[in-house]
Design an enzyme around this catalytic site. Sequence first.
Site, PDB file in Angstrom:
ATOM      1  N   THR A 376       0.796  -1.221   0.000  1.00 22.17           N
ATOM      2  CA  THR A 376       0.000   0.000   0.000  1.00 22.17           C
ATOM      3  C   THR A 376       0.833   1.278   0.000  1.00 22.17           C
ATOM      4  O   THR A 376       0.267   2.379  -0.050  1.00 22.17           O
ATOM      5  CB  THR A 376      -0.980  -0.005   1.184  1.00 22.17           C
ATOM      6  OG1 THR A 376      -0.345  -0.557   2.343  1.00 22.17           O
ATOM      7  CG2 THR A 376      -2.196  -0.858   0.856  1.00 22.17           C
ATOM      8  N   GLU A 377       2.142   1.144   0.055  1.00 23.97           N
ATOM      9  CA  GLU A 377       3.042   2.286  -0.159  1.00 23.97           C
ATOM     10  C   GLU A 377       4.376   1.740  -0.642  1.00 23.97           C
ATOM     11  O   GLU A 377       4.900   0.773  -0.091  1.00 23.97           O
ATOM     12  CB  GLU A 377       3.298   3.074   1.128  1.00 23.97           C
ATOM     13  CG  GLU A 377       2.142   3.879   1.654  1.00 23.97           C
ATOM     14  CD  GLU A 377       2.506   4.646   2.932  1.00 23.97           C
ATOM     15  OE1 GLU A 377       3.711   4.927   3.139  1.00 23.97           O
ATOM     16  OE2 GLU A 377       1.601   4.955   3.713  1.00 23.97           O
TER      17      GLU A 377
END
Length: 478
Positions: A376-377
């Site tokens: 997610t990042e």
Amino acid sequence: MNKSPKGFPEDFLWGGAIAANQAEGAFDVDGKGMCIADINAFQGDLPLEKRCNLEMDTSQIKAAMADQEGNYPKRRGIGFYYTYPEDLKLLAEMGLKSFRFSVNWARIFPNGDEEEPNGEGLAFYDRLIDEIIKNGMEPMITISHYEMPLHLTTAYNGWYSRELVDFFYRYCCVLFDRFHDRVKLWIPVNQINMIHFESFNHLGIAGDRAENLLQAKYQGIHHEFVACAMAAGYAHSRYPDLKIGVMLCGGPASPKDSGPENVLAAVRHNQMEYFYSDVALRGYYPGYALRFFEDNGIELQFADGDEEILKNTADFFSFSYYYMKVCDEESFRQGNRTYRNPSLSANEWGWSLDPVGLRTMLNLFYDRYQCPIYITENGMGFCDSVEQGQIQDTYRIDYYRAHIEQMREAVRDGVDLRGYYAWGPIDIVSCSSSEMTKRYGFIYVDYDDYGKGTGKRIRKASYEWMRNVIRSNGEDLN
């Protein structure tokens, strides 16, 4: 016999991720209250590698809240509160399949303890979600991303106060009820294991309001566990198609060397990184954590029913990846610390370049949990320069190419990787250093660290490269 997959799944979510506090601006508009990020000042007099948000005490918090002259870049962001239609169109043209964003808690509950939400805040996120979907992207929401209303720090004591369990649960329920028909992927807390670095931004516990700050932090984590489990139970019972995730910042570290003491120290450190996702995905406190708390004189308070509540587990695992760290016996004894691998090159802020570590973590996490995973990042900050209206960021292309190659190898290893979210697909204010100089995006935003500039958006060379990557579903990395 089945063979290992050769590429990414056809429905793979190529995404981008931002946080409300780093992008929206409009910090005092439409009924929004002050949040923790609104008092993160830019410290331009410090060297690049030392510009970071550390612990804060009560006097510092109140002084920053009252300060109208200082430079607080997250109060202005990149103006996304107003420019989101144009920005999302640019991201959609690059080919993004999904967009992860956070809801600013203080925009929905300005003080955090109100009975009723702020309608203007909810209406803004209605418009934002509709625009994301209109542009062909699937929304993913982070419910808490360093945007706790400051009132919950000053009137209570952040997550150290048990009252926050009910406040956060109410906030989650409001969001689920309002957006469940359009948003299926949810992360309750961004990087829930951020207990040493950025811990005030995460937990909102003033450093001078706890006799044992480490114990207060772990007590705050326990309250978060309970609140997140309550929220997961509510979502699963009311809206069965919603998927609730847990998110870590990085995770396991490598031992410094093959010395048995250092290997054991890395194992013990890694257990206390897995701790957060073990509780969220397995539903109970593991034995190694109980031992760690005893060894460090930490006594957590459980309320009646907490252990039963924790059985409301999450559905998927997610994590942010920047680089893998190193641990040894001494650093573990000194507060379960880690440090950067000195053999790796780094950017100007001291962040290592370690794409192989991404494949390592993906395998370790999937071996442990056997559930869907989302990165997610992922990204790295660079100083970009505009020359004749263009940004030739070949260094960013090299960075992403190396990491996507390792992701592809992890998929071949059997990892059930569902999506990849580049961090800051458009330039935003840095989380850790509150500056614009540290740029992550495929799209340049013409603002400097003091808010000066035109705000113009410029596609970087990496924009077209990433569009080809997404168009080919990760096959064309040239």
